[in-house]
Design a protein around this motif. Structure first.
Motif, PDB file in Angstrom:
ATOM      1  N   LEU A  18       5.355   4.716 -25.928  1.00  0.00           N
ATOM      2  CA  LEU A  18       4.033   5.337 -26.021  1.00  0.00           C
ATOM      3  C   LEU A  18       3.359   5.127 -27.370  1.00  0.00           C
ATOM      4  CD1 LEU A  18       4.843   8.655 -24.153  1.00  0.00           C
ATOM      5  CD2 LEU A  18       3.610   6.668 -23.262  1.00  0.00           C
ATOM      6  N   GLU A  19       4.132   4.676 -28.347  1.00  0.00           N
ATOM      7  CA  GLU A  19       3.635   4.414 -29.696  1.00  0.00           C
ATOM      8  C   GLU A  19       2.999   5.644 -30.345  1.00  0.00           C
ATOM      9  OE1 GLU A  19       1.127   0.958 -29.243  1.00  0.00           O
ATOM     10  OE2 GLU A  19       2.876  -0.374 -29.150  1.00  0.00           O
ATOM     11  N   THR A  20       3.593   6.803 -30.069  1.00  0.00           N
ATOM     12  CA  THR A  20       3.149   8.046 -30.703  1.00  0.00           C
ATOM     13  C   THR A  20       4.290   9.064 -30.641  1.00  0.00           C
ATOM     14  OG1 THR A  20       1.409   9.734 -30.777  1.00  0.00           O
ATOM     15  CG2 THR A  20       2.136   9.029 -28.598  1.00  0.00           C
ATOM     16  N   PHE A  27      -4.968  21.113 -19.228  1.00  0.00           N
ATOM     17  CA  PHE A  27      -5.208  21.291 -17.798  1.00  0.00           C
ATOM     18  C   PHE A  27      -6.184  22.438 -17.614  1.00  0.00           C
ATOM     19  CE2 PHE A  27      -0.984  19.544 -18.316  1.00  0.00           C
ATOM     20  CZ  PHE A  27      -0.941  18.538 -17.369  1.00  0.00           C
ATOM     21  N   SER A  28      -7.248  22.198 -16.860  1.00  0.00           N
ATOM     22  CA  SER A  28      -8.198  23.284 -16.615  1.00  0.00           C
ATOM     23  C   SER A  28      -8.501  23.469 -15.135  1.00  0.00           C
ATOM     24  CB  SER A  28      -9.499  23.042 -17.388  1.00  0.00           C
ATOM     25  OG  SER A  28     -10.064  21.806 -17.011  1.00  0.00           O
ATOM     26  N   ALA A  29      -8.194  22.482 -14.307  1.00  0.00           N
ATOM     27  CA  ALA A  29      -8.527  22.570 -12.883  1.00  0.00           C
ATOM     28  C   ALA A  29      -7.431  23.236 -12.060  1.00  0.00           C
ATOM     29  CB  ALA A  29      -8.826  21.181 -12.329  1.00  0.00           C
ATOM     30  N   PHE A  30      -6.217  23.295 -12.612  1.00  0.00           N
ATOM     31  CA  PHE A  30      -5.097  23.873 -11.879  1.00  0.00           C
ATOM     32  C   PHE A  30      -4.021  24.303 -12.861  1.00  0.00           C
ATOM     33  CE2 PHE A  30      -4.457  19.356 -12.315  1.00  0.00           C
ATOM     34  CZ  PHE A  30      -3.140  19.234 -12.695  1.00  0.00           C
ATOM     35  N   ILE A  31      -3.052  25.068 -12.375  1.00  0.00           N
ATOM     36  CA  ILE A  31      -1.932  25.489 -13.207  1.00  0.00           C
ATOM     37  C   ILE A  31      -0.873  24.384 -13.150  1.00  0.00           C
ATOM     38  CG2 ILE A  31      -0.118  27.204 -13.519  1.00  0.00           C
ATOM     39  CD1 ILE A  31      -2.076  29.236 -12.256  1.00  0.00           C
ATOM     40  N   PRO A  32      -0.533  23.788 -14.287  1.00  0.00           N
ATOM     41  CA  PRO A  32       0.360  22.626 -14.292  1.00  0.00           C
ATOM     42  C   PRO A  32       1.840  22.987 -14.183  1.00  0.00           C
ATOM     43  CG  PRO A  32      -0.271  23.159 -16.523  1.00  0.00           C
ATOM     44  CD  PRO A  32      -1.027  24.104 -15.622  1.00  0.00           C
ATOM     45  N   THR A  33       2.581  22.024 -13.665  1.00  0.00           N
ATOM     46  CA  THR A  33       4.039  22.120 -13.642  1.00  0.00           C
ATOM     47  C   THR A  33       4.599  20.984 -14.493  1.00  0.00           C
ATOM     48  OG1 THR A  33       4.304  20.677 -11.731  1.00  0.00           O
ATOM     49  CG2 THR A  33       4.024  23.047 -11.291  1.00  0.00           C
ATOM     50  N   LEU A  34       5.874  21.029 -14.734  1.00  0.00           N
ATOM     51  CA  LEU A  34       6.534  19.960 -15.473  1.00  0.00           C
ATOM     52  C   LEU A  34       6.372  18.626 -14.742  1.00  0.00           C
ATOM     53  CD1 LEU A  34       8.008  19.868 -18.122  1.00  0.00           C
ATOM     54  CD2 LEU A  34      10.122  20.331 -16.924  1.00  0.00           C
ATOM     55  N   ASN A  35       6.370  18.673 -13.425  1.00  0.00           N
ATOM     56  CA  ASN A  35       6.184  17.452 -12.645  1.00  0.00           C
ATOM     57  C   ASN A  35       4.809  16.829 -12.899  1.00  0.00           C
ATOM     58  OD1 ASN A  35       7.416  15.635 -10.666  1.00  0.00           O
ATOM     59  ND2 ASN A  35       5.674  16.234  -9.407  1.00  0.00           N
ATOM     60  N   ASP A  36       3.782  17.645 -13.131  1.00  0.00           N
ATOM     61  CA  ASP A  36       2.454  17.108 -13.439  1.00  0.00           C
ATOM     62  C   ASP A  36       2.495  16.298 -14.740  1.00  0.00           C
ATOM     63  OD1 ASP A  36       1.095  18.233 -11.193  1.00  0.00           O
ATOM     64  OD2 ASP A  36       1.112  20.167 -12.227  1.00  0.00           O
ATOM     65  N   ILE A  37       3.220  16.786 -15.729  1.00  0.00           N
ATOM     66  CA  ILE A  37       3.375  16.050 -16.990  1.00  0.00           C
ATOM     67  C   ILE A  37       4.060  14.710 -16.703  1.00  0.00           C
ATOM     68  CG2 ILE A  37       4.561  16.029 -19.234  1.00  0.00           C
ATOM     69  CD1 ILE A  37       2.279  18.000 -19.265  1.00  0.00           C
ATOM     70  N   LYS A  38       5.120  14.747 -15.915  1.00  0.00           N
ATOM     71  CA  LYS A  38       5.860  13.530 -15.580  1.00  0.00           C
ATOM     72  C   LYS A  38       4.960  12.516 -14.883  1.00  0.00           C
ATOM     73  CE  LYS A  38       9.927  11.902 -13.194  1.00  0.00           C
ATOM     74  NZ  LYS A  38      10.572  11.898 -11.935  1.00  0.00           N
ATOM     75  N   LEU A  39       4.184  12.967 -13.909  1.00  0.00           N
ATOM     76  CA  LEU A  39       3.311  12.053 -13.167  1.00  0.00           C
ATOM     77  C   LEU A  39       2.240  11.427 -14.052  1.00  0.00           C
ATOM     78  CD1 LEU A  39       2.885  14.092  -9.854  1.00  0.00           C
ATOM     79  CD2 LEU A  39       4.271  12.035 -10.214  1.00  0.00           C
ATOM     80  N   VAL A  40       1.644  12.218 -14.927  1.00  0.00           N
ATOM     81  CA  VAL A  40       0.620  11.703 -15.838  1.00  0.00           C
ATOM     82  C   VAL A  40       1.220  10.633 -16.758  1.00  0.00           C
ATOM     83  CG1 VAL A  40      -0.849  12.293 -17.818  1.00  0.00           C
ATOM     84  CG2 VAL A  40      -0.865  13.725 -15.769  1.00  0.00           C
ATOM     85  N   LEU A  41       2.400  10.918 -17.304  1.00  0.00           N
ATOM     86  CA  LEU A  41       3.039   9.962 -18.213  1.00  0.00           C
ATOM     87  C   LEU A  41       3.426   8.672 -17.490  1.00  0.00           C
ATOM     88  CD1 LEU A  41       5.229  12.333 -20.332  1.00  0.00           C
ATOM     89  CD2 LEU A  41       3.275  11.004 -21.112  1.00  0.00           C
ATOM     90  N   GLU A  42       3.980   8.805 -16.285  1.00  0.00           N
ATOM     91  CA  GLU A  42       4.397   7.611 -15.552  1.00  0.00           C
ATOM     92  C   GLU A  42       3.207   6.782 -15.092  1.00  0.00           C
ATOM     93  OE1 GLU A  42       7.100   8.971 -12.529  1.00  0.00           O
ATOM     94  OE2 GLU A  42       8.740   9.177 -13.984  1.00  0.00           O
ATOM     95  N   SER A  44       0.334   6.568 -16.877  1.00  0.00           N
ATOM     96  CA  SER A  44      -0.224   5.925 -18.075  1.00  0.00           C
ATOM     97  C   SER A  44       0.716   4.893 -18.682  1.00  0.00           C
ATOM     98  CB  SER A  44      -0.598   6.973 -19.126  1.00  0.00           C
ATOM     99  OG  SER A  44       0.551   7.611 -19.623  1.00  0.00           O
ATOM    100  N   ALA A  45       2.032   5.062 -18.480  1.00  0.00           N
ATOM    101  CA  ALA A  45       3.017   4.123 -19.035  1.00  0.00           C
ATOM    102  C   ALA A  45       4.143   3.949 -18.015  1.00  0.00           C
ATOM    103  CB  ALA A  45       3.555   4.637 -20.362  1.00  0.00           C
ATOM    104  N   PRO A  46       3.955   3.085 -17.009  1.00  0.00           N
ATOM    105  CA  PRO A  46       4.943   2.916 -15.935  1.00  0.00           C
ATOM    106  C   PRO A  46       6.346   2.555 -16.418  1.00  0.00           C
ATOM    107  CG  PRO A  46       2.904   1.790 -15.379  1.00  0.00           C
ATOM    108  CD  PRO A  46       2.767   2.268 -16.791  1.00  0.00           C
ATOM    109  N   GLU A  47       6.478   2.001 -17.614  1.00  0.00           N
ATOM    110  CA  GLU A  47       7.800   1.634 -18.146  1.00  0.00           C
ATOM    111  C   GLU A  47       8.711   2.851 -18.284  1.00  0.00           C
ATOM    112  OE1 GLU A  47       5.029   0.458 -21.349  1.00  0.00           O
ATOM    113  OE2 GLU A  47       4.527   0.828 -19.267  1.00  0.00           O
ATOM    114  N   ILE A  48       8.107   4.026 -18.412  1.00  0.00           N
ATOM    115  CA  ILE A  48       8.883   5.247 -18.585  1.00  0.00           C
ATOM    116  C   ILE A  48       9.759   5.511 -17.357  1.00  0.00           C
ATOM    117  CG2 ILE A  48       8.691   7.772 -18.755  1.00  0.00           C
ATOM    118  CD1 ILE A  48       6.430   7.364 -20.687  1.00  0.00           C
ATOM    119  N   LYS A  49       9.340   5.029 -16.195  1.00  0.00           N
ATOM    120  CA  LYS A  49      10.120   5.242 -14.973  1.00  0.00           C
ATOM    121  C   LYS A  49      11.517   4.631 -15.082  1.00  0.00           C
ATOM    122  CE  LYS A  49       6.154   5.192 -11.859  1.00  0.00           C
ATOM    123  NZ  LYS A  49       5.516   4.470 -10.738  1.00  0.00           N
ATOM    124  N   LYS A  50      11.683   3.634 -15.955  1.00  0.00           N
ATOM    125  CA  LYS A  50      12.969   2.955 -16.112  1.00  0.00           C
ATOM    126  C   LYS A  50      13.896   3.666 -17.100  1.00  0.00           C
ATOM    127  CE  LYS A  50      10.688  -1.452 -15.317  1.00  0.00           C
ATOM    128  NZ  LYS A  50      10.246  -2.687 -15.942  1.00  0.00           N
TER     129      LYS A  50
END
Length: 84
Positions: A18-20, A27-42, A44-50
């Motif tokens: 991620l270089e950071t 999040f303002s449209a819904f109450i986030p879960t940890l899975n939401d963080i995971k999905l956003v990261l994957e 934006s940076a699909p390499e994280i899936k590996k």
């Protein structure tokens, strides 16, 4: 709905991909879960899936991706560490 902000910290290879060291997730449209963080990261940076990693929320390892996040939670992505 109130905006929920969480600090997301990255370590090891995830930080390199991620270089950071950290981001602020908002999040303002819904109450986030940890899975939401995971999905956003994957998305934006699909390499994280590996990469094998654990989540920590407020300095405690968490395996439940359905965990509801609260304002000012600190999330860390901890890749598997090796050494010897």
């Amino acid at each position: 709905m109130k905006t929920i902000k969480c600090t997301v910290k990255y370590y090891g290879i995830i930080r390199d991909i991620l270089e950071t060291d950290s981001d602020v997730a908002e999040f303002s449209a819904f109450i986030p879960t940890l899975n939401d963080i995971k999905l956003v990261l994957e998305k934006s940076a699909p390499e994280i899936k590996k990469v094998e990693y654990l989540f920590a929320v407020n300095q405690k390892i968490v395996s439940n991706l359905k965990l509801v996040l609260k304002h000012n939670d600190e999330i860390a992505l901890l890749p598997a560490f090796s050494g010897g």
